[in-house]
Motif scaffolding. Structure first.
Motif, PDB file in Angstrom:
ATOM      1  N   GLY A   4      -0.871   0.390   7.784  1.00 53.84           N
ATOM      2  CA  GLY A   4      -0.355   0.004   8.823  1.00 53.84           C
ATOM      3  C   GLY A   4       1.093  -0.682   8.862  1.00 53.84           C
ATOM      4  O   GLY A   4       1.938  -0.343   9.673  1.00 53.84           O
ATOM      5  N   TRP A   5       1.095  -1.642   7.995  1.00 47.51           N
ATOM      6  CA  TRP A   5       2.229  -2.809   7.770  1.00 47.51           C
ATOM      7  C   TRP A   5       2.720  -1.703   6.400  1.00 47.51           C
ATOM      8  O   TRP A   5       4.225  -2.438   6.398  1.00 47.51           O
ATOM      9  N   ASN A   6       2.727  -0.175   6.286  1.00 47.64           N
ATOM     10  CA  ASN A   6       3.087   0.170   5.528  1.00 47.64           C
ATOM     11  C   ASN A   6       3.141   1.174   6.067  1.00 47.64           C
ATOM     12  O   ASN A   6       3.939   2.594   5.185  1.00 47.64           O
ATOM     13  N   GLU A   7       3.260   1.608   7.243  1.00 43.96           N
ATOM     14  CA  GLU A   7       3.494   2.835   7.830  1.00 43.96           C
ATOM     15  C   GLU A   7       4.986   3.644   7.546  1.00 43.96           C
ATOM     16  O   GLU A   7       5.225   4.823   7.842  1.00 43.96           O
ATOM     17  N   SER A   8       5.886   2.528   7.493  1.00 43.95           N
ATOM     18  CA  SER A   8       7.587   3.097   7.977  1.00 43.95           C
ATOM     19  C   SER A   8       8.008   3.502   6.073  1.00 43.95           C
ATOM     20  O   SER A   8       8.506   5.145   6.193  1.00 43.95           O
ATOM     21  N   ASN A   9       7.193   3.429   5.362  1.00 46.21           N
ATOM     22  CA  ASN A   9       6.689   4.248   3.900  1.00 46.21           C
ATOM     23  C   ASN A   9       5.656   5.368   4.419  1.00 46.21           C
ATOM     24  O   ASN A   9       5.372   6.271   2.814  1.00 46.21           O
ATOM     25  N   SER A  10       4.931   6.585   5.473  1.00 49.87           N
ATOM     26  CA  SER A  10       4.268   7.645   5.534  1.00 49.87           C
ATOM     27  C   SER A  10       5.055   8.769   5.127  1.00 49.87           C
ATOM     28  O   SER A  10       5.798   8.943   5.787  1.00 49.87           O
ATOM     29  N   VAL A  11       4.281   9.325   4.797  1.00 53.81           N
ATOM     30  CA  VAL A  11       5.026  10.770   4.305  1.00 53.81           C
ATOM     31  C   VAL A  11       4.657  11.654   5.817  1.00 53.81           C
ATOM     32  O   VAL A  11       3.254  12.317   6.318  1.00 53.81           O
ATOM     33  N   THR A  12       5.439  12.497   6.205  1.00 51.35           N
ATOM     34  CA  THR A  12       5.519  12.529   7.396  1.00 51.35           C
ATOM     35  C   THR A  12       4.965  14.206   7.667  1.00 51.35           C
ATOM     36  O   THR A  12       5.355  14.102   8.576  1.00 51.35           O
ATOM     37  N   TRP A  13       5.477  14.890   6.452  1.00 51.72           N
ATOM     38  CA  TRP A  13       4.986  16.089   6.018  1.00 51.72           C
ATOM     39  C   TRP A  13       3.392  16.962   5.836  1.00 51.72           C
ATOM     40  O   TRP A  13       3.716  18.240   6.247  1.00 51.72           O
ATOM     41  N   LEU A  14       2.625  16.036   5.836  1.00 55.64           N
ATOM     42  CA  LEU A  14       1.335  16.108   5.356  1.00 55.64           C
ATOM     43  C   LEU A  14       1.090  17.175   6.449  1.00 55.64           C
ATOM     44  O   LEU A  14       0.025  18.491   5.517  1.00 55.64           O
ATOM     45  N   PRO A  15       0.974  17.376   8.125  1.00 56.26           N
ATOM     46  CA  PRO A  15       1.105  18.676   8.190  1.00 56.26           C
ATOM     47  C   PRO A  15       1.243  19.510   8.887  1.00 56.26           C
ATOM     48  O   PRO A  15       0.892  20.769   8.433  1.00 56.26           O
ATOM     49  N   MET A  36       8.808   0.982  -4.679  1.00 52.33           N
ATOM     50  CA  MET A  36       9.181   0.691  -3.407  1.00 52.33           C
ATOM     51  C   MET A  36       8.312   1.044  -2.418  1.00 52.33           C
ATOM     52  O   MET A  36       8.578   1.476  -1.277  1.00 52.33           O
ATOM     53  N   MET A  37       7.101   1.331  -2.885  1.00 51.42           N
ATOM     54  CA  MET A  37       6.052   1.606  -1.964  1.00 51.42           C
ATOM     55  C   MET A  37       6.759   3.342  -1.189  1.00 51.42           C
ATOM     56  O   MET A  37       5.851   2.885  -0.123  1.00 51.42           O
ATOM     57  N   GLN A  38       7.633   4.019  -1.768  1.00 48.83           N
ATOM     58  CA  GLN A  38       7.015   5.679  -1.670  1.00 48.83           C
ATOM     59  C   GLN A  38       6.702   6.842  -2.110  1.00 48.83           C
ATOM     60  O   GLN A  38       6.927   6.571  -3.491  1.00 48.83           O
ATOM     61  N   ILE A  39       6.824   7.567  -1.849  1.00 53.00           N
ATOM     62  CA  ILE A  39       5.890   8.893  -2.566  1.00 53.00           C
ATOM     63  C   ILE A  39       7.414   9.549  -3.191  1.00 53.00           C
ATOM     64  O   ILE A  39       7.708   9.867  -1.811  1.00 53.00           O
ATOM     65  N   GLU A  40       7.672   9.801  -4.221  1.00 55.51           N
ATOM     66  CA  GLU A  40       8.559  10.812  -4.735  1.00 55.51           C
ATOM     67  C   GLU A  40       8.183  11.809  -4.716  1.00 55.51           C
ATOM     68  O   GLU A  40       8.740  13.299  -4.545  1.00 55.51           O
ATOM     69  N   ALA A  41       6.506  12.858  -4.641  1.00 56.91           N
ATOM     70  CA  ALA A  41       6.293  14.063  -4.063  1.00 56.91           C
ATOM     71  C   ALA A  41       6.357  14.561  -2.745  1.00 56.91           C
ATOM     72  O   ALA A  41       6.558  13.871  -2.073  1.00 56.91           O
ATOM     73  N   LYS A  42       7.517  15.795  -3.269  1.00 61.07           N
ATOM     74  CA  LYS A  42       7.162  16.769  -2.377  1.00 61.07           C
ATOM     75  C   LYS A  42       6.693  17.542  -1.350  1.00 61.07           C
ATOM     76  O   LYS A  42       5.813  18.147  -2.161  1.00 61.07           O
TER      77      LYS A  42
END
Length: 108
Positions: free
Chosen positions: A28-39, A86-92
């Motif tokens: 939850g504390w890292n929600e800003s880095n969640s991957v939004t394209w999963l769906p 940076m706690m970000q996923i680089e995969a697309k």
């Protein structure tokens, strides 16, 4: 006959594709880095687990950085994508979809 083939096709696609899962592990504390394209992924089930709330999942799946995306086939890990410094996923989306598609093709 055409209706019968459509029903058979839907049945087979459900069997083949339902075993592939793509799970995002985050907190939850890292929600800003969640991957939004999963769906937007197709031919697989997607889900999310908050490791801050589910410590057992963090331990079981050896999550050391969030977010982490794991692709499973019949419960077995196929591929893992972990966040950068940076706690970000680089995969697309295309990268993950490609692995899902390859996993499906390998089952034939």
């Amino acid at each position: 006959m055409k209706m019968f083939l459509t029903i058979i096709g839907l049945f087979l696609s459900t069997i083949c594709f339902s075993q592939i899962q793509v799970i995002q592990f985050n907190a939850g504390w890292n929600e800003s880095n969640s991957v939004t394209w999963l769906p937007k992924l197709s031919d697989c089930k997607v889900g999310q687990i908050d490791i801050a709330k589910n410590k057992d999942a963090q331990s079981k799946y050896k999550i050391v950085v969030v977010p982490t995306i794991i692709i499973f086939n019949n419960g077995d890990e196929v591929k893992r994508y972990q966040a950068n410094i940076m706690m970000q996923i680089e995969a697309k989306l295309e990268d993950v979809q490609h692995v899902v598609d390859e996993t499906i093709m390998e089952s034939f």
